[in-house]
Design an enzyme around this catalytic site. Structure first.
Site, short mmCIF file in Angstrom:
data_model
loop_
_atom_site.label_atom_id
_atom_site.label_comp_id
_atom_site.label_asym_id
_atom_site.label_seq_id
_atom_site.Cartn_x
_atom_site.Cartn_y
_atom_site.Cartn_z
CE1 TYR A 39 32.19 -5.67 -30.70
CE2 TYR A 39 33.71 -7.47 -31.15
CZ TYR A 39 32.67 -6.94 -30.41
OH TYR A 39 32.13 -7.65 -29.39
CB CYS B 194 1.25 -29.53 -6.71
SG CYS B 194 1.15 -30.19 -5.04
CE LYS C 177 26.00 -11.06 -31.59
NZ LYS C 177 26.53 -11.96 -30.57
CB CYS D 218 3.69 -30.70 -2.08
SG CYS D 218 4.59 -31.31 -3.51
CE LYS E 11 22.80 -14.81 -32.49
NZ LYS E 11 22.29 -14.65 -31.13
CG ASP F 69 29.96 -18.19 -30.60
OD1 ASP F 69 29.55 -17.51 -29.64
OD2 ASP F 69 29.66 -19.38 -30.78
CD GLU G 190 31.30 -5.42 -36.64
OE1 GLU G 190 32.40 -5.68 -36.16
OE2 GLU G 190 30.65 -4.37 -36.39
CB CYS H 65 2.45 -34.41 -2.30
SG CYS H 65 1.41 -33.20 -3.15
CB CYS I 66 1.32 -33.24 -6.94
SG CYS I 66 3.04 -32.97 -6.49
#
Length: 712
Positions: A238, A455, A129, A461, A326, A131, A127, A434, A431
């Site tokens: 369903y 970092c 699907k 920092c 899908k 959405d 069946e 810092c 980083c």
DNA sequence: GGCCCTCGAGTTCA
DNA sequence: CTCGAGGGCC
């Protein structure tokens, strides 16, 4: 309505009665145009204003309330919030198949599980699907009593009043129905109804909606039922949940009964005896996808025979007897405008793609994660090239898709459209927040380099500090009302709160800070007072939340609960962690021996508390808040202070239950047998631990004996 | 050493 | 939601 709009407090009884009559007629007229003719002549705001005025007048002159008052009308109720509904049968998700091969594997798995040979007949339904969003409708004696959204699968929201406004949903079932039946299905909006709704919004100069699914979801979750009633929602039945007895013994048979009871069922649901049949139906549905009145995102296959479904049962969160095939994820092409580096709470540097906005699967995407530097370079986590080594560069034309239709991802790059002057992206080794060096650790176990660069300036920092603060106040941690991620960042930047402990000293801070707080945009005495109240309310907090809030690497909710259960009190926990810095200590030994805690997690804990700055903040915090001791454990049972190991498969309880039970009785539980173990509870299939226990001469008992000893 | 499961961490948009 | 890492177990 110029002359009639007299301020409510100036109305006399006669005027009020006249106006109530006028409002009843006018609102009734709008309702009719809106709901049945689908052609409103006033905006939602004007309509709401009429209803509010009606309510206000009724509040002032309760005696004048009319029998046909619009405030009583069905479809006119306004709720404060939705109640929670616990699903008696969990609403699970489906496993996904992305290729025909996945589908063949699925059918094979089912056959193998049922021990059917390849020739034995085995039927499936196929069946589309839909959405939309799933909804569970509970009927008792044929009458609709509750409609609940899926929520997290275990607990949803009670949207009964709204569901009743959907014409596909019968209030009363016709024919012979079981005493209790929970019919499940999908609420959706057709593509044309959606387009029409948007045309209307546009004509009124209002914001348009993005896609039918989100609009349907938003419409069903309106607190004002009249808004839901005005939206063209539909429903396909369903599936089912809790029931006193099913009317048929096949999937298709039950759905046919749904149709007989008055539900709308999807006409494309069919039964097939072979995989080829399923796949043909898939291709057919896919070819008709564009012409269907509603959005779909795949095809669902289910074992038709319900007794077989029952035998197949479930794996973790999805049934073994169903799968969603899908359609290929929708892709889009856009330009990678920039790569930005975000710094996470643990210092992880994660690259984010800034994209030329593009529509994928119905939403406009302008950001996408790039995972880590290897992903940009085109190297997979297994060291193998992805995209055949094609790297990503700023200015590149890239294809993106939404993984699982949610999280956007950059998939590939079109080299033919790469600008000539493009340069390979250089991932920063310092980083960006810092300037500290950012390094990739080497995993001691595998010898491989960690995929994330971190970092190293954890104490200096600012980015890490902000993220830690956000984590501290997050929903599963301290969860302070009115102090969410946004406020955490703002307070940090305003230098009002630089670490978690300072949240609790905010109110008693110097005058200058308080003035600064109250002078912030949109703030005043009252908002400050509200915030202080919310903070006060959290001075007592569950120990596991407290531990989780500290934001120690590898210590999430699960491990925080384990730690809380083992150490009982905040003091006990902190002292033990500080002592565990010495790997020769008993504290360290106890820590790594906790079931669920291994050397990596233990090391992360010990390191956190070995850092004086962290230890100091924890101490400051403990002066401000009182973590509640974890569930009191008995100290006077036969198990107090004993270390117990559970091994093998337990049949009468889950491992977690067993551990919780033992800990309530004052015992400690461990993951492995050592000479410190006092008792081993072994189920069937116990192996090395059982052997070790007998070598060490430790007492071993089975599950039944365990229950006898604890007196159950 | 390898498989399976759970947990942690990071992320998007309405 | 998804990926990867950590932990438990064979």
């Amino acid at each position: 309505m110029s002359e009639e709009t007299i301020a409510i407090e100036d109305l006399n009884a006669e005027q009020a009665a006249r106006e109530l009559a006028r409002l009843a007629a006018e609102i009734g007229d709008h309702d009719r145009r809106y709901h049945t003719e689908d052609a409103p002549v006033v905006s939602d705001a004007e309509y709401d204003a009429l209803k509010r005025r009606n309510l206000a007048i009724e509040a002032r002159f309760p005696d004048l309330k009319r029998a046909d008052s619009p405030s009583d009308r069905v479809g006119g109720g306004i709720l404060e919030k939705f109640e929670k509904v616990t699903h008696r049968v969990a609403m699970l998700s489906l496993d996904n198949a992305f290729s025909e091969e996945d589908v063949r594997d699925f059918v094979e798995r089912v056959r193998r599980f049922l021990k059917l040979d390849t020739q034995a007949p085995l039927a499936f339904t196929a069946e589309p699907k839909i959405d939309g969003l799933s909804l569970a409708l509970r009927y008792e004696e044929g009458k609709l009593v509750t409609a609940a959204t899926r929520g997290d699968g275990a607990v949803g929201e009670n949207v009964t009043a709204n569901a009743k406004t959907i014409s596909d949903i019968p209030h009363v079932l016709s024919g012979t129905v079981p005493e209790v039946i929970e019919v499940r299905g999908e609420v959706y909006m057709t593509k044309s109804d959606f387009a029409e709704l948007n045309r209307r919004q546009e004509a009124e100069g209002k914001q348009t909606y993005v896609n039918p699914r989100n609009t349907a979801a938003g419409s069903l979750r309106q607190l004002d039922t009249s808004i839901t009633a005005s939206r063209p929602l539909k429903f396909f039945a369903y599936a089912w949940g809790d029931t006193s007895g099913l009317p048929a013994d096949t999937q298709l048979g039950v759905v046919e009964c749904f149709a007989a009871w008055g539900f709308v069922v999807n006409p494309l649901m069919k039964r097939f005896e072979t995989v080829e049949g399923l796949l043909e139906q898939y291709r057919l549905i896919e070819s008709e996808r564009a012409e269907l009145a509603y959005d779909i995102d795949g095809v669902v296959y289910k074992v038709d025979d319900l007794s077989l479904q029952q035998r197949l049962g479930f794996v973790s969160r999805s049934p073994r007897w169903a799968i969603a095939h899908k359609f290929p994820a929708e892709k889009a092409t856009t330009v990678l405008k920039d790569i930005e580096i975000q710094v996470g709470r643990t210092g992880a540097l994660s690259p984010v793609a800034r994209l030329e906005p593009v529509t994928v699967g119905g939403v406009v995407v302008s950001n996408a994660t790039l995972h880590n530097e290897d992903y940009i370079a085109g190297i997979g986590s297994d060291g193998q090239p992805i995209r055949e080594g094609r790297d990503l560069r700023i200015g590149d034309t890239v294809t993106i898709y939404r993984a699982g239709d949610v999280i956007p991802k950059v998939m590939d790059v079109d080299l033919s459209r790469r600008p000539k002057d493009s340069a390979q992206y250089v991932f920063p080794e310092t980083c960006p927040a810092c300037g500290s060096p950012a390094t990739r650790e080497v995993n001691e176990k595998t010898g491989r380099m960690d995929s994330v660069r971190r970092c190293t300036g954890s104490l200096i920092c600012p980015a890490q500090a902000v993220e830690k603060l956000k984590h501290f106040v997050s929903r599963n941690a301290f969860d302070i009302d009115g102090f969410g991620a946004k406020q955490a960042e703002a307070f940090y930047n305003a230098e009002l709160v630089k670490n978690p402990a300072e949240i609790f000293t905010l109110q008693t801070r110097d005058e200058a800070s308080l003035t600064r707080l109250k002078n912030r945009d949109g703030w005043g005495e009252q908002s400050a007072a509200n915030l202080f109240d919310a903070i006060e309310a959290r001075r007592e907090i569950d120990l596991h939340r407290f531990i989780y809030a500290l934001g120690i690497r590898h210590v999430g909710e699960g491990n925080a609960k384990i730690l809380a259960r083992v150490y009982h009190s905040a003091r006990g926990f902190v002292d033990a962690m500080e002592a565990a810095g010495d790997h020769e200590s008993e504290a360290w030994n106890d820590l790594v021996n906790i079931d669920g805690i291994g050397p990596i997690v233990a090391q992360a804990l010990a390191e956190f508390f070995a850092e004086p700055h962290n230890a100091a903040i924890v101490e400051q915090l403990l002066e401000e808040v009182q973590p509640l001791d974890a569930e009191q454990v008995a100290t006077d049972t036969a198990f107090s202070g004993k270390t117990i190991v559970f091994t093998g498969s337990l049949e009468r309880m889950s491992r977690d239950e067993a551990k919780a039970m033992a800990e309530r009785l004052g015992a400690k539980t461990a993951g492995s047998v050592s000479k410190k173990t006092d008792l081993v509870v072994a189920g069937p299939g116990a192996g090395s631990k059982l052997k070790k226990a007998s070598e060490l001469g430790i007492e071993v008992i089975d599950e039944d004996e365990w229950f006898t000893r604890i007196g159950e």
